[in-house]
Write an enzyme that holds these catalytic residues in place. Structure first.
Site, PDB file in Angstrom:
ATOM      1  N   ARG A 176       0.830  -1.206   0.000  1.00 36.06           N
ATOM      2  CA  ARG A 176       0.000   0.000   0.000  1.00 36.06           C
ATOM      3  C   ARG A 176       0.865   1.257   0.000  1.00 36.06           C
ATOM      4  O   ARG A 176       2.055   1.225   0.292  1.00 36.06           O
ATOM      5  CB  ARG A 176      -0.917   0.006   1.227  1.00 36.06           C
ATOM      6  CG  ARG A 176      -0.181   0.128   2.553  1.00 36.06           C
ATOM      7  CD  ARG A 176      -1.128   0.458   3.691  1.00 36.06           C
ATOM      8  NE  ARG A 176      -0.468   0.465   4.986  1.00 36.06           N
ATOM      9  CZ  ARG A 176       0.273   1.454   5.453  1.00 36.06           C
ATOM     10  NH1 ARG A 176       0.488   2.525   4.705  1.00 36.06           N
ATOM     11  NH2 ARG A 176       0.809   1.384   6.663  1.00 36.06           N
ATOM     12  N   GLY A 177       0.235   2.387  -0.304  1.00 35.66           N
ATOM     13  CA  GLY A 177       0.925   3.651  -0.160  1.00 35.66           C
ATOM     14  C   GLY A 177       0.841   4.120   1.280  1.00 35.66           C
ATOM     15  O   GLY A 177       0.260   3.466   2.138  1.00 35.66           O
ATOM     16  N   GLU A 192       2.258   6.109   5.020  1.00 31.43           N
ATOM     17  CA  GLU A 192       3.252   5.936   6.075  1.00 31.43           C
ATOM     18  C   GLU A 192       2.798   4.890   7.095  1.00 31.43           C
ATOM     19  O   GLU A 192       1.818   4.189   6.888  1.00 31.43           O
ATOM     20  CB  GLU A 192       3.520   7.287   6.739  1.00 31.43           C
ATOM     21  CG  GLU A 192       4.143   8.332   5.821  1.00 31.43           C
ATOM     22  CD  GLU A 192       5.533   7.944   5.330  1.00 31.43           C
ATOM     23  OE1 GLU A 192       6.187   7.104   5.977  1.00 31.43           O
ATOM     24  OE2 GLU A 192       5.965   8.491   4.299  1.00 31.43           O
ATOM     25  N   VAL A 193       3.501   4.842   8.208  1.00 32.86           N
ATOM     26  CA  VAL A 193       3.251   3.820   9.216  1.00 32.86           C
ATOM     27  C   VAL A 193       1.896   4.017   9.896  1.00 32.86           C
ATOM     28  O   VAL A 193       1.424   5.137  10.073  1.00 32.86           O
ATOM     29  CB  VAL A 193       4.375   3.822  10.275  1.00 32.86           C
ATOM     30  CG1 VAL A 193       4.416   5.153  11.025  1.00 32.86           C
ATOM     31  CG2 VAL A 193       4.235   2.651  11.251  1.00 32.86           C
ATOM     32  N   THR A 194       1.275   2.915  10.254  1.00 26.54           N
ATOM     33  CA  THR A 194       0.045   2.951  11.033  1.00 26.54           C
ATOM     34  C   THR A 194       0.030   1.762  11.981  1.00 26.54           C
ATOM     35  O   THR A 194       0.885   0.883  11.911  1.00 26.54           O
ATOM     36  CB  THR A 194      -1.195   2.955  10.134  1.00 26.54           C
ATOM     37  OG1 THR A 194      -2.359   3.238  10.925  1.00 26.54           O
ATOM     38  CG2 THR A 194      -1.394   1.605   9.481  1.00 26.54           C
ATOM     39  N   GLY A 243      -7.612  -1.486   2.756  1.00 27.73           N
ATOM     40  CA  GLY A 243      -8.935  -0.933   3.013  1.00 27.73           C
ATOM     41  C   GLY A 243      -8.996   0.108   4.097  1.00 27.73           C
ATOM     42  O   GLY A 243      -8.263   1.093   4.067  1.00 27.73           O
ATOM     43  N   LEU A 244      -9.884  -0.111   5.085  1.00 32.61           N
ATOM     44  CA  LEU A 244     -10.100   0.898   6.127  1.00 32.61           C
ATOM     45  C   LEU A 244     -10.059   0.267   7.505  1.00 32.61           C
ATOM     46  O   LEU A 244     -10.309  -0.929   7.669  1.00 32.61           O
ATOM     47  CB  LEU A 244     -11.421   1.636   5.909  1.00 32.61           C
ATOM     48  CG  LEU A 244     -12.744   0.903   6.120  1.00 32.61           C
ATOM     49  CD1 LEU A 244     -13.179   0.902   7.583  1.00 32.61           C
ATOM     50  CD2 LEU A 244     -13.846   1.547   5.278  1.00 32.61           C
ATOM     51  N   ALA A 245      -9.764   1.095   8.498  1.00 36.32           N
ATOM     52  CA  ALA A 245      -9.720   0.643   9.890  1.00 36.32           C
ATOM     53  C   ALA A 245     -10.390   1.689  10.767  1.00 36.32           C
ATOM     54  O   ALA A 245     -10.032   2.865  10.722  1.00 36.32           O
ATOM     55  CB  ALA A 245      -8.278   0.417  10.328  1.00 36.32           C
ATOM     56  N   CYS A 292       0.447   7.768  10.013  1.00 38.82           N
ATOM     57  CA  CYS A 292       0.296   8.224   8.620  1.00 38.82           C
ATOM     58  C   CYS A 292       1.228   9.371   8.290  1.00 38.82           C
ATOM     59  O   CYS A 292       1.026  10.076   7.289  1.00 38.82           O
ATOM     60  CB  CYS A 292      -1.144   8.634   8.337  1.00 38.82           C
ATOM     61  SG  CYS A 292      -2.326   7.363   8.761  1.00 38.82           S
TER      62      CYS A 292
END
EC number: 2.3.1.181
Length: 280
Positions: free
Chosen positions: A123-124, A126-128, A204-206, A222
């Site tokens: 994915r594109g 930054e860190v999450t 996707g989403l969180a 992010c």
């Protein structure tokens, strides 16, 4: 053609583990269950739903599932055959994920001595952080059957979360100019990070529901400084008319609403599938 869009997500080591393996086994033998909202059009497209929302699925396993489903669908498309859309919904044990171009400058720890596993993905962004109490949705859908527009897709994912927060929790959330995701003030409630290959989506989403936000302190989520993260539980507890709900109740409510709103926004008929199908 492959696209990646920045992602981010959310966490909660507080989530109890007492709803894990027994439920996992029940899912393996469960029969297919249809979820259909009355507002959908007459002949909606089908979406197979792997519903593991009450389980902690290791990130590496879920990542492998996504890529397997994606490759199956791409093979069908190459043969000019129809394929249904898919959705995986689950929680992860605590983990940090990075995008292909993520900078280690946004880690407040030595990556060789990280507090949790760290994965660099396609994915594109930054860190999450992902962790218990955060509901993660991985749609693997063919945008050729919806709209071949990445911005449209991102806005639709945001719309799902905005509707959930409003209808299920009376939380007024919104988009924030210049940023992807769903926000309440300067707090990011849901992170979105996608990858698109041949117009097929994954990642996707969180949504932070009962997430313990402490692990976010070890990163710059992010890559966005001077803005925080929030959770449904945190906002509800700060409200004037707070009625205490157990963590599992909040997760149940959020899960049901996420499936309903996803079905409506994307005009899909959700059909629950067994975990066994993922592992074949």
């Amino acid at each position: 053609m492959v696209f990646s869009v920045a992602t981010s997500s959310v966490t909660n080591p507080k989530l109890h583990h007492h709803h894990h393996l027994s439920d996992f086994n029940r899912n393996r033998v469960s029969t297919s269950l249809k979820i259909m909202n009355s507002k959908n059009h007459t002949n909606p497209r089908k979406c197979e739903c792997f519903d593991l929302y009450d389980q902690l699925i290791p990130y590496k396993k879920a990542w492998s599932w996504q890529k397997s489903i994606l490759n199956e669908k791409k093979a069908l498309i190459d043969k000019n055959q129809e394929c249904s859309d898919s959705l995986i919904i689950l929680q992860h044990p605590s983990v940090y994920t990075m995008g292909t171009g993520s900078s280690e400058n946004y880690l407040n720890f030595d990556i060789k001595n990280a507090p949790f596993d760290v994965y660099r993905t396609e994915r594109g962004g930054e860190v999450t952080y992902h962790g218990p109490g955060q509901l993660v949705m991985y749609p693997i859908i063919n945008l050729r059957n919806h709209k071949m527009d990445l911005h449209w897709y991102l806005r639709k994912l945001e719309e799902v979360v905005i509707r959930v927060l409003s209808s299920a929790f009376a939380i007024n959330a919104s988009r924030l100019d210049g940023f992807t995701g769903v926000w309440v003030g300067n707090k990011k409630m849901a992170a979105i990070g996608i990858r698109v290959s041949k117009w097929m989506t994954y990642h996707g989403l969180a949504l932070n529901v009962t997430t313990d936000l402490t692990p976010f302190n070890s990163i710059v989520p992010c890559g966005i400084r001077n803005r925080g993260v929030g959770s449904v539980k945190g906002l509800i507890e700060d409200g004037e008319h707070y009625n205490k709900l157990e963590d599992l109740q909040l997760l149940d409510i959020a899960h049901e609403s996420l499936l309903k709103e996803f079905s409506e926004v994307f005009q899909l008929q959700m059909e629950k599938q067994t975990v066994f199908k993922l592992e074949c």
